[in-house]
Scaffold this active site. Sequence first.
Site, PDB file in Angstrom:
ATOM      1  N   THR A   1       0.832  -1.213   0.000  1.00 34.96           N
ATOM      2  CA  THR A   1       0.000   0.000   0.000  1.00 34.96           C
ATOM      3  C   THR A   1       0.861   1.254   0.000  1.00 34.96           C
ATOM      4  O   THR A   1       0.450   2.294  -0.516  1.00 34.96           O
ATOM      5  CB  THR A   1      -0.924  -0.026   1.233  1.00 34.96           C
ATOM      6  OG1 THR A   1      -1.808  -1.132   1.076  1.00 34.96           O
ATOM      7  CG2 THR A   1      -1.729   1.231   1.386  1.00 34.96           C
TER       8      THR A   1
ATOM      9  N   ASP B   1       0.138  -6.614   4.963  1.00 36.14           N
ATOM     10  CA  ASP B   1      -0.591  -7.857   5.260  1.00 36.14           C
ATOM     11  C   ASP B   1       0.336  -8.988   5.722  1.00 36.14           C
ATOM     12  O   ASP B   1      -0.004  -9.718   6.654  1.00 36.14           O
ATOM     13  CB  ASP B   1      -1.371  -8.324   4.025  1.00 36.14           C
ATOM     14  CG  ASP B   1      -2.618  -7.488   3.782  1.00 36.14           C
ATOM     15  OD1 ASP B   1      -2.922  -6.614   4.605  1.00 36.14           O
ATOM     16  OD2 ASP B   1      -3.287  -7.724   2.766  1.00 36.14           O
TER      17      ASP B   1
HETATM   18  N1  ASP Z   1      -2.815  -5.547   0.927  1.00 38.92           N
HETATM   19  C1  ASP Z   1      -1.778  -4.561   1.141  1.00 38.92           C
HETATM   20  C2  ASP Z   1      -0.446  -5.275   1.107  1.00 38.92           C
HETATM   21  O1  ASP Z   1      -0.201  -6.029   2.020  1.00 38.92           O
HETATM   22  C3  ASP Z   1      -2.007  -3.915   2.445  1.00 38.92           C
HETATM   23  C4  ASP Z   1      -0.958  -2.933   2.877  1.00 38.92           C
HETATM   24  O2  ASP Z   1       0.133  -2.838   2.362  1.00 38.92           O
HETATM   25  O3  ASP Z   1      -1.260  -2.221   3.856  1.00 38.92           O
HETATM   26  O4  ASP Z   1       0.324  -5.096   0.203  1.00 38.92           O
END
Ligand code: ASP
Length: 315
Positions: A18, A99
């Site tokens: 993210t 994650d």
């Molecule tokens: N789904 C994203 C990831 O793990 C969530 C994040 O980075 O906060 O890449």
Amino acid sequence: MSTGMARPRIHLLATGGTIAGEADPAGDGARYRAGVRPVEQLLAAVPGLDATAELSAEQILALDSKDMTPADWLTILAATRRALADTTIAGIVILHGTDTLEETAYFLHLTLPGDKPVVLTGAMRPADHPEADGPANLRAAVCLAASPSAQGKGVLAVMNRTAYPARWLCKARTHGLDAFESARPWTDGRPDGRCADLSPATLPRVDLLMGYAGAPPELVDACVAGGARGLVLALTGHGSVPAAWQPALARARGHGVAILRASRCAGPVDHNANADDDREGWLTAGDLPPAKARIALMLALARGGEAQSFLQLEE
Ligand code: ASP
């Protein structure tokens, strides 16, 4: 900008997440895509960072970390080891999705020697969010990696102005900038590196099954049929094995599959307590949570030799 003082060189390895995310143009405004922005653009959003450290960067992956695989861990490990071998580099910052950040951090914790700081960071809001947290997290991670105080602490992570030791780090909440927590402060971290000499081409498949009311034993057989060499059981309470699973677990052991009892709860699963582990040929997780026990078991199997004492090597 140059201060005239020697700055430590910090090398960034970007893997997506993210922190590199942007709103999804095809979405309803609430969704975003992780791992879109290149690392150069993320660095450009943190002006003046080069006053803290001399920076270099590599884009090694561009993933949403929910899609990270053990093969990707090996890619990250190889890039990190390459960078650590460069005597001009003082520390590493790894940009990662939140994650599975704790999984990659713990994998690296066991496979790196811990002689130079390695700090992971990410973000809970995408890079194009008006109050994106990525730039502050990136700045904090570079500052920590450049700091002598990070030496001898093992792999660390930084999120939301807090540092965490890889061994104890966990993503505890789905939302909010304070998504991470840790049973111990980062200053309790120390290098592990019990697999610092290991360079497996691949990692053995280890699956994770949860114990719950009515959990069907066929799940165990399906993992074995799928090629698992180990099973981590995230069981109820003190690692309590459902009676209905016993025959399937005995079949799995008969195929040479390692069985490791862990718990859905916080707290230890002690060896030969609450089950006759030695008689059954089962391993136990101690106070490693299931996802981290899985990583330790993968490495124990890749390394060969007796697994329980390997798993018990703990601070
Ligand atoms: N789904 C994203 C990831 O793990 C969530 C994040 O980075 O906060 O890449």
